[in-house]
Write an enzyme that holds these catalytic residues in place. Structure first.
Site, PDB file in Angstrom:
ATOM      1  N   ASP A 138       0.893  -1.290   0.039  1.00  7.38           N
ATOM      2  CA  ASP A 138       0.157   0.166   0.140  1.00  7.38           C
ATOM      3  C   ASP A 138       1.065   1.234  -0.246  1.00  7.38           C
ATOM      4  OD1 ASP A 138      -1.463   2.281   0.870  1.00  7.38           O
ATOM      5  OD2 ASP A 138      -3.314   0.613   1.015  1.00  7.38           O
ATOM      6  N   ILE A 139       0.434   1.945  -0.942  1.00 11.24           N
ATOM      7  CA  ILE A 139       1.145   3.310  -0.942  1.00 11.24           C
ATOM      8  C   ILE A 139       1.552   4.079  -0.015  1.00 11.24           C
ATOM      9  CG2 ILE A 139      -0.246   5.045  -1.875  1.00 11.24           C
ATOM     10  CD1 ILE A 139       3.015   4.531  -3.626  1.00 11.24           C
ATOM     11  N   ASN A 155     -12.276  -2.529   3.525  1.00  9.45           N
ATOM     12  CA  ASN A 155     -13.408  -1.456   3.381  1.00  9.45           C
ATOM     13  C   ASN A 155     -14.315  -1.843   2.355  1.00  9.45           C
ATOM     14  OD1 ASN A 155     -12.584   0.111   6.009  1.00  9.45           O
ATOM     15  ND2 ASN A 155     -10.745   0.690   4.734  1.00  9.45           N
ATOM     16  N   GLN A 214     -14.816   2.830   1.526  1.00  8.77           N
ATOM     17  CA  GLN A 214     -13.762   2.140   0.468  1.00  8.77           C
ATOM     18  C   GLN A 214     -13.465   3.505  -0.422  1.00  8.77           C
ATOM     19  OE1 GLN A 214     -15.696  -0.905  -1.920  1.00  8.77           O
ATOM     20  NE2 GLN A 214     -13.993  -1.456  -2.882  1.00  8.77           N
ATOM     21  N   HIS A 252     -10.121  -5.241  -1.985  1.00  8.48           N
ATOM     22  CA  HIS A 252      -8.871  -5.532  -1.558  1.00  8.48           C
ATOM     23  C   HIS A 252      -9.029  -5.641   0.093  1.00  8.48           C
ATOM     24  CE1 HIS A 252      -9.958  -0.946  -1.682  1.00  8.48           C
ATOM     25  NE2 HIS A 252      -9.154  -0.752  -0.587  1.00  8.48           N
ATOM     26  N   HIS A 302      -6.686  -5.293   3.310  1.00 10.79           N
ATOM     27  CA  HIS A 302      -5.413  -4.651   3.838  1.00 10.79           C
ATOM     28  C   HIS A 302      -4.850  -5.563   4.922  1.00 10.79           C
ATOM     29  CE1 HIS A 302      -6.221  -0.370   2.885  1.00 10.79           C
ATOM     30  NE2 HIS A 302      -7.546  -0.830   2.955  1.00 10.79           N
TER      31      HIS A 302
HETATM   32  P1  5GP Z   1      -9.483   1.758   1.174  1.00  9.02           P
HETATM   33  O1  5GP Z   1      -9.658   3.215   1.387  1.00  9.02           O
HETATM   34  O2  5GP Z   1     -10.312   1.540  -0.284  1.00  9.02           O
HETATM   35  O3  5GP Z   1      -9.576   0.642   2.108  1.00  9.02           O
HETATM   36  O4  5GP Z   1      -7.902   1.605   0.608  1.00  9.02           O
HETATM   37  C1  5GP Z   1      -7.416   2.068  -0.643  1.00  9.02           C
HETATM   38  C2  5GP Z   1      -5.988   1.773  -0.299  1.00  9.02           C
HETATM   39  O5  5GP Z   1      -5.131   2.052  -1.639  1.00  9.02           O
HETATM   40  C3  5GP Z   1      -5.249   3.041   0.604  1.00  9.02           C
HETATM   41  O6  5GP Z   1      -4.848   2.481   1.634  1.00  9.02           O
HETATM   42  C4  5GP Z   1      -4.494   3.682  -0.356  1.00  9.02           C
HETATM   43  O7  5GP Z   1      -3.062   4.242   0.451  1.00  9.02           O
HETATM   44  C5  5GP Z   1      -4.059   2.938  -1.380  1.00  9.02           C
HETATM   45  N1  5GP Z   1      -3.787   3.287  -2.539  1.00  9.02           N
HETATM   46  C6  5GP Z   1      -4.385   4.392  -3.458  1.00  9.02           C
HETATM   47  N2  5GP Z   1      -3.665   4.796  -4.526  1.00  9.02           N
HETATM   48  C7  5GP Z   1      -2.707   3.870  -4.679  1.00  9.02           C
HETATM   49  C8  5GP Z   1      -1.802   3.544  -5.571  1.00  9.02           C
HETATM   50  O8  5GP Z   1      -1.478   4.362  -6.608  1.00  9.02           O
HETATM   51  N3  5GP Z   1      -0.651   2.705  -5.353  1.00  9.02           N
HETATM   52  C9  5GP Z   1      -0.896   1.756  -4.058  1.00  9.02           C
HETATM   53  N4  5GP Z   1       0.204   0.961  -4.093  1.00  9.02           N
HETATM   54  N5  5GP Z   1      -1.614   2.001  -3.320  1.00  9.02           N
HETATM   55  C10 5GP Z   1      -2.880   3.074  -3.505  1.00  9.02           C
END
Ligand code: 5GP
Ligand code: ZN
Length: 140
Positions: free
Chosen positions: A33-34, A89, A95, A101, A103
């Site tokens: 995760d970035i 999420n 999300q 995805h 985590h």
């Molecule tokens: P969510 O908020 O949907 O649970 O998680 C999305 C995740 O994707 C976040 O933790 C965010 O840091 C990660 N993310 C968003 N854009 C990128 C990207 O371009 N590359 C990577 N490796 N992770 C990303």
């Protein structure tokens, strides 16, 4: 492989956007995760696009979850965390990327992450639990 146009993670899986790949097989892709919310924070995704858990095919869910112990143990060996949280999420606003995805978040002493459950047991008597159960069963 099912793709969705303009999906960030579909582009990452296809190699059109670079990522730090942790694992890949026919069905699954895992990458850092970035945000690195904690050191080693990893995302596991199905290669076939699914918006969220609600439309994740069982076979893809099976392939994804089968990998979780292996990757969790790899993170444990790598970073010696005090624990690991598995978080997914689903649907906005929780999300933020619309490709399912999971985590993997290794946890460390003083890592500043605040993910806490709330105990509402005192609000529930037996009837209240049964009502919840019946509502779930009725939705099968
Ligand atoms: P969510 O908020 O949907 O649970 O998680 C999305 C995740 O994707 C976040 O933790 C965010 O840091 C990660 N993310 C968003 N854009 C990128 C990207 O371009 N590359 C990577 N490796 N992770 C990303
Ligand atoms: Zn996608």
């Amino acid at each position: 492989m099912k793709r969705k146009p303009d999906c960030l993670f579909c582009k990452i899986i296809a190699g059109e956007i670079p990522s730090y790949k942790v694992y890949e097989d026919e069905k699954i892709y895992a990458f850092l995760d970035i945000s690195q919310g904690t050191r080693g924070h990893t995302l596991i995704v199905p290669k076939a696009h699914a918006d969220s858990i609600y439309d994740l095919e069982e076979a893809h869910a099976a392939a994804l979850f089968a990998l979780v112990p292996k990757l969790s143990n790899q993170l444990k060996r790598a970073f010696n965390p005090i624990g690991i949280n598995l978080i997914s999420n689903n649907e906005q606003p929780y999300q933020t990327v619309g490709h399912f995805h999971l985590h993997l978040l290794p946890r460390y002493e003083g890592d500043g992450l605040t993910l806490s459950m709330v105990n509402r047991q005192s609000d529930y008597d037996q009837q209240a639990y049964v009502e919840v159960l019946d509502t779930i069963k009725a939705a099968q």
